[in-house]
Design a protein around this motif. Structure first.
Motif, PDB file in Angstrom:
ATOM      1  N   GLU A   1       0.869  -1.181   0.000  1.00 31.31           N
ATOM      2  CA  GLU A   1       0.000   0.000   0.000  1.00 31.31           C
ATOM      3  C   GLU A   1       0.899   1.222   0.000  1.00 31.31           C
ATOM      4  O   GLU A   1       1.892   1.251   0.724  1.00 31.31           O
ATOM      5  N   PHE A   2       0.560   2.215  -0.813  1.00 30.14           N
ATOM      6  CA  PHE A   2       1.358   3.449  -0.786  1.00 30.14           C
ATOM      7  C   PHE A   2       0.514   4.651  -1.161  1.00 30.14           C
ATOM      8  O   PHE A   2      -0.450   4.556  -1.909  1.00 30.14           O
ATOM      9  N   ASP A   3       0.925   5.778  -0.580  1.00 27.78           N
ATOM     10  CA  ASP A   3       0.367   7.086  -0.904  1.00 27.78           C
ATOM     11  C   ASP A   3       1.261   7.654  -1.998  1.00 27.78           C
ATOM     12  O   ASP A   3       2.448   7.907  -1.774  1.00 27.78           O
TER      13      ASP A   3
ATOM     14  N   ARG B   1       1.457  10.530  -3.413  1.00 33.21           N
ATOM     15  CA  ARG B   1       1.716  11.970  -3.490  1.00 33.21           C
ATOM     16  C   ARG B   1       3.191  12.359  -3.486  1.00 33.21           C
ATOM     17  O   ARG B   1       3.589  13.209  -4.276  1.00 33.21           O
TER      18      ARG B   1
ATOM     19  N   LEU C   1      -3.377   0.515  -3.168  1.00 37.95           N
ATOM     20  CA  LEU C   1      -3.969  -0.059  -1.957  1.00 37.95           C
ATOM     21  C   LEU C   1      -3.607  -1.535  -1.828  1.00 37.95           C
ATOM     22  O   LEU C   1      -3.527  -2.058  -0.722  1.00 37.95           O
TER      23      LEU C   1
ATOM     24  N   GLU D   1       7.881  -7.222   8.651  1.00 35.05           N
ATOM     25  CA  GLU D   1       8.043  -6.308   9.785  1.00 35.05           C
ATOM     26  C   GLU D   1       9.274  -5.415   9.607  1.00 35.05           C
ATOM     27  O   GLU D   1       9.230  -4.214   9.892  1.00 35.05           O
TER      28      GLU D   1
ATOM     29  N   ASN E   1       8.635  -2.767   6.896  1.00 36.58           N
ATOM     30  CA  ASN E   1       7.789  -1.685   7.393  1.00 36.58           C
ATOM     31  C   ASN E   1       8.558  -0.758   8.341  1.00 36.58           C
ATOM     32  O   ASN E   1       8.362   0.459   8.331  1.00 36.58           O
TER      33      ASN E   1
ATOM     34  N   ARG F   1       9.698   3.570   7.131  1.00 37.32           N
ATOM     35  CA  ARG F   1       9.346   4.831   7.777  1.00 37.32           C
ATOM     36  C   ARG F   1      10.401   5.880   7.482  1.00 37.32           C
ATOM     37  O   ARG F   1      11.581   5.534   7.503  1.00 37.32           O
ATOM     38  N   PRO F   2      10.027   7.139   7.277  1.00 40.52           N
ATOM     39  CA  PRO F   2       8.659   7.673   7.328  1.00 40.52           C
ATOM     40  C   PRO F   2       7.963   7.694   5.958  1.00 40.52           C
ATOM     41  O   PRO F   2       6.943   8.360   5.831  1.00 40.52           O
ATOM     42  N   ASP F   3       8.533   7.015   4.968  1.00 37.14           N
ATOM     43  CA  ASP F   3       7.859   7.004   3.664  1.00 37.14           C
ATOM     44  C   ASP F   3       6.461   6.394   3.789  1.00 37.14           C
ATOM     45  O   ASP F   3       6.285   5.398   4.500  1.00 37.14           O
ATOM     46  N   PRO F   4       5.468   6.943   3.075  1.00 38.61           N
ATOM     47  CA  PRO F   4       4.108   6.393   3.162  1.00 38.61           C
ATOM     48  C   PRO F   4       3.943   5.146   2.291  1.00 38.61           C
ATOM     49  O   PRO F   4       3.176   5.125   1.334  1.00 38.61           O
ATOM     50  N   VAL F   5       4.721   4.112   2.625  1.00 34.79           N
ATOM     51  CA  VAL F   5       4.687   2.821   1.932  1.00 34.79           C
ATOM     52  C   VAL F   5       4.586   1.749   3.007  1.00 34.79           C
ATOM     53  O   VAL F   5       5.358   1.789   3.977  1.00 34.79           O
ATOM     54  N   ALA F   6       3.643   0.823   2.864  1.00 37.95           N
ATOM     55  CA  ALA F   6       3.473  -0.223   3.881  1.00 37.95           C
ATOM     56  C   ALA F   6       3.324  -1.574   3.197  1.00 37.95           C
ATOM     57  O   ALA F   6       2.653  -1.690   2.170  1.00 37.95           O
ATOM     58  N   ILE F   7       3.989  -2.580   3.762  1.00 43.02           N
ATOM     59  CA  ILE F   7       3.843  -3.948   3.288  1.00 43.02           C
ATOM     60  C   ILE F   7       2.702  -4.577   4.085  1.00 43.02           C
ATOM     61  O   ILE F   7       2.813  -4.772   5.296  1.00 43.02           O
ATOM     62  N   LEU F   8       1.589  -4.879   3.398  1.00 45.56           N
ATOM     63  CA  LEU F   8       0.402  -5.409   4.081  1.00 45.56           C
ATOM     64  C   LEU F   8       0.477  -6.917   4.242  1.00 45.56           C
ATOM     65  O   LEU F   8      -0.123  -7.484   5.151  1.00 45.56           O
TER      66      LEU F   8
END
Lengths: 246, 246
Positions: free
Chosen positions: A9-11, A13, A58, A77, A80, A84-91
């Protein structure tokens, strides 16, 4: 070597897009840097699709090969924590066969495009939707969308920079859903051309404003000419939802 | 003089809160500065509620008195133009009687609190929800919430800085709704104490983690003691939804 499939998931922008660029930050480079910090290995992250600058994810799928022994949970983990702090998350993270490929094994890709029809500027959703300052006729848009579903030459809806060999694609679904002042356009296909979703949504907005009829949409498709495109929607409202695999 | 009622949407992230502060930006100061630029008048903007730093508004109501003749539509458009680039938008503007008061005429206030239960950090919703890294039992939370509905002394759920004369409030509604990994808590009352919604949600999260039972929630309420509070939820997930008037 172990191949891991990631759900990302990433923003969009702050990024120049998914793909690594020499002139600015990308989602791919952020994940590769995190993986290098964790494994000490220079890895390549391959994604189901390359999103443009400002486009969000998403449920993007990607894969990465790691030599060092590590469990999927620990890799997720650690990624993730390093992202940080990049708006990227491994779901999600799972081990897949060595011949599983995020791009080439992918059977279908699903996008959602979010339009907000109102005069007032966006606040909490700024950069996360396309604000159109007049009301759109969602029923007319659905009629226009139906003209694009199926196997067609989508040259009109393809960026001049598109690198695909063929402009022919099979659009499985192009739904238009109204939720109050929001209009959601959902598109599914095995694959899309560069800018195809944004170009289709831009023209659907013209239909929603009654500047175009459904027949104008058919004519644009049949023209097979980028010059026949009515409007390319901005990246802000586009979300890569998910990818399907066997 | 004409009194205008405004419906205001704002992203609380860059603000110290609704109320004008000497030490940082506020939503109130942003709107007052925009009104001054348009009318040449130093106006006071009164709101239905004062939100904390980082709390968002989707349908805050406020009023402002203007001497210069101007239509509601032109005032709304001019405010939205002057408010850029602040993430504050005037969604509606109407003329109201001189005795209509955004705060004192208000009959009910409605809040929503958004929780996302997942391990991965937030990306597109960062600052717009409270991420709780473990799953919560929404049914248990609903049972705990039911213990708070009604007329009670909410001293336990009140900030030490609360300026209200009485800690007694009538909570009309405290619903817990699960939507996938999201849990939405919706609260309605004529008025709330300072930090009341965040304090109730924090304790509901303890119930959702089964650290607290519904009886523990009742005991906390009956203690009428701030020291009995389990947890104050962060401002990120709180949205002022709307206010009701006669």
């Amino acid at each position: 070597m172990t191949r891991f499939a990631l759900t990302v998931e990433f923003d969009g922008r702050p990024f120049m897009g998914w793909q690594r660029q020499s002139h600015g930050p990308s989602v791919q480079a952020a994940i590769e840097a995190a993986a290098l910090a964790i494994t000490g290995e220079t890895v390549a992250v391959h994604a189901a699709g390359r999103t443009d600058a400002g486009v969000h994810g998403l449920g993007m799928r990607a894969h990465v090969d790691v030599m060092r022994p590590i469990t999927p949970f620990r890799l997720m983990e650690a990624l993730n924590a390093k992202l940080r702090p990049d708006p990227v998350a491994i779901l999600a993270c799972e081990i897949v066969p060595d011949d599983w490929h995020a791009r080439f094994t992918c059977l279908a890709r699903h996008y959602e495009y979010r339009i907000v029809t109102r005069r007032a500027p966006l606040t909490v959703e700024r950069g996360l939707a396309w604000r159109v300052p007049i009301d759109l006729d969602a029923d007319a848009m659905a009629e226009g969308a139906a003209r694009l579903v199926g196997r067609h030459d989508f040259t009109t809806f393809r960026s001049a920079h598109c690198q695909a060999d063929s402009p022919v694609r099979t659009l499985d679904r192009l739904d238009v859903v109204r939720e109050g002042e929001r209009i959601l356009v959902r598109a599914s296909a095995r694959s899309f051309l560069h800018h195809q979703v944004r170009s289709m949504v831009g023209c659907l907005a013209l239909v929603g404003q009654r500047k175009w009829s459904a027949n104008d949409m058919s004519a644009a498709l049949e023209a097979r000419d980028r010059a026949a495109l009515g409007l390319n929607a901005p990246p802000d409202g586009l979300f890569f939802l998910r990818a399907d695999y066997p």
